[in-house]
Design a protein around this motif. Sequence first.
Motif, PDB file in Angstrom:
ATOM      1  N   TRP A  55      55.720  66.514  73.013  1.00 21.89           N
ATOM      2  CA  TRP A  55      56.777  66.067  72.240  1.00 21.89           C
ATOM      3  C   TRP A  55      57.206  65.211  72.272  1.00 21.89           C
ATOM      4  CZ3 TRP A  55      58.760  68.770  68.688  1.00 21.89           C
ATOM      5  CH2 TRP A  55      58.934  69.744  68.380  1.00 21.89           C
ATOM      6  N   LYS A  56      57.331  64.162  73.805  1.00 21.07           N
ATOM      7  CA  LYS A  56      57.421  62.507  73.631  1.00 21.07           C
ATOM      8  C   LYS A  56      56.586  61.675  72.591  1.00 21.07           C
ATOM      9  CE  LYS A  56      59.071  62.759  78.088  1.00 21.07           C
ATOM     10  NZ  LYS A  56      58.784  61.798  79.373  1.00 21.07           N
ATOM     11  N   ILE A  57      55.322  61.613  72.543  1.00 28.51           N
ATOM     12  CA  ILE A  57      54.451  62.228  71.651  1.00 28.51           C
ATOM     13  C   ILE A  57      54.825  61.272  70.144  1.00 28.51           C
ATOM     14  CG2 ILE A  57      52.320  61.384  70.594  1.00 28.51           C
ATOM     15  CD1 ILE A  57      51.486  61.974  73.532  1.00 28.51           C
ATOM     16  N   ALA A  58      55.098  63.018  69.760  1.00 28.06           N
ATOM     17  CA  ALA A  58      55.340  63.349  68.378  1.00 28.06           C
ATOM     18  C   ALA A  58      57.110  62.441  68.003  1.00 28.06           C
ATOM     19  CB  ALA A  58      55.894  64.715  68.296  1.00 28.06           C
ATOM     20  N   THR A  59      58.342  62.824  68.930  1.00 26.07           N
ATOM     21  CA  THR A  59      59.041  62.008  68.650  1.00 26.07           C
ATOM     22  C   THR A  59      58.827  60.668  68.330  1.00 26.07           C
ATOM     23  OG1 THR A  59      60.320  64.052  69.667  1.00 26.07           O
ATOM     24  CG2 THR A  59      61.058  61.554  69.477  1.00 26.07           C
ATOM     25  N   GLY A  60      58.059  59.525  69.506  1.00 25.43           N
ATOM     26  CA  GLY A  60      58.121  58.401  69.477  1.00 25.43           C
ATOM     27  C   GLY A  60      56.744  58.001  68.072  1.00 25.43           C
ATOM     28  N   LEU A  61      56.606  59.029  67.551  1.00 33.09           N
ATOM     29  CA  LEU A  61      55.384  58.869  66.345  1.00 33.09           C
ATOM     30  C   LEU A  61      56.116  58.875  65.094  1.00 33.09           C
ATOM     31  CD1 LEU A  61      51.752  58.997  68.003  1.00 33.09           C
ATOM     32  CD2 LEU A  61      53.142  56.623  67.391  1.00 33.09           C
ATOM     33  N   HIS A  62      57.186  59.724  65.109  1.00 34.39           N
ATOM     34  CA  HIS A  62      58.128  60.049  64.225  1.00 34.39           C
ATOM     35  C   HIS A  62      56.913  61.341  63.135  1.00 34.39           C
ATOM     36  CE1 HIS A  62      61.293  57.608  64.981  1.00 34.39           C
ATOM     37  NE2 HIS A  62      61.078  56.965  64.690  1.00 34.39           N
ATOM     38  N   VAL A  63      56.664  62.246  64.419  1.00 36.45           N
ATOM     39  CA  VAL A  63      55.378  62.810  63.768  1.00 36.45           C
ATOM     40  C   VAL A  63      55.702  64.892  63.827  1.00 36.45           C
ATOM     41  CG1 VAL A  63      53.459  61.412  63.112  1.00 36.45           C
ATOM     42  CG2 VAL A  63      53.327  63.370  64.997  1.00 36.45           C
ATOM     43  N   SER A  64      55.263  65.786  63.666  1.00 36.77           N
ATOM     44  CA  SER A  64      55.651  66.402  64.092  1.00 36.77           C
ATOM     45  C   SER A  64      54.957  66.424  65.076  1.00 36.77           C
ATOM     46  CB  SER A  64      55.327  68.310  62.758  1.00 36.77           C
ATOM     47  OG  SER A  64      53.979  68.341  62.845  1.00 36.77           O
ATOM     48  N   PHE A  65      55.263  68.369  65.881  1.00 39.81           N
ATOM     49  CA  PHE A  65      55.038  68.933  67.282  1.00 39.81           C
ATOM     50  C   PHE A  65      53.202  68.828  66.599  1.00 39.81           C
ATOM     51  CE2 PHE A  65      53.742  72.179  70.283  1.00 39.81           C
ATOM     52  CZ  PHE A  65      54.106  71.213  71.816  1.00 39.81           C
ATOM     53  N   THR A  66      53.197  69.643  66.248  1.00 42.60           N
ATOM     54  CA  THR A  66      51.485  70.712  65.675  1.00 42.60           C
ATOM     55  C   THR A  66      50.497  69.492  64.824  1.00 42.60           C
ATOM     56  OG1 THR A  66      52.215  71.232  63.624  1.00 42.60           O
ATOM     57  CG2 THR A  66      52.563  72.653  65.218  1.00 42.60           C
TER      58      THR A  66
END
Length: 189
Positions: A55-66
């Motif tokens: 989730w941290k990575i997805a949020t930081g990159l502004h991409v979906s979790f999946t």
Amino acid sequence: MNKEMLSKRIGQRLKRIRSDRGMTLDQLAKKTGVSKPMLGQIERGESNPTVSTLWKIATGLHVSFTAFIEDEKPNVTVIKRDQVLPIIDGCDFQVFPLFPRSKDKPFEIFSVKLEAGTDHTSEGHAQGVHEFVIVEKGTLNVKIGDEVYVLERGDGIHFPADQVHHYINGSSSEACVFTNIISYEWTGL
């Protein structure tokens, strides 16, 4: 898909996203709050990240979790829950990605299993992300801010998910299973 294949896929997708954006591992670490060594291990498929880390990575990159695990989709998709490999955070919180987000679908749907007597804290998602939760089995307490909402089987809740929220199973004997729909519709992600 087994755990090793899932780790490799997550790593390949993360590396591709990072490379497409011309980012170094140092830049990615600063943007996501995940250490450079951990990101390197994930990219090489040597580490299976926890739900919180992903989730941290997805949020930081502004991409979906999946974005790290999704396949190309046919016109009709049938999901067999017992064939979906869960993403596990500890041994008490399992997330089954049933319908990952795609370019034409600004949401994703998960089935979540929270073992008896346990809780899970979810960091706030990007501004504008909303969650919709429907309890399928057991009782779920959802804590948002100082407020606790008690949901029984068949009950649902909707809330802006850009703040810390907690999922709590207060039962001492029964696992709680719930459907979690995460909507990115209001974010433009």
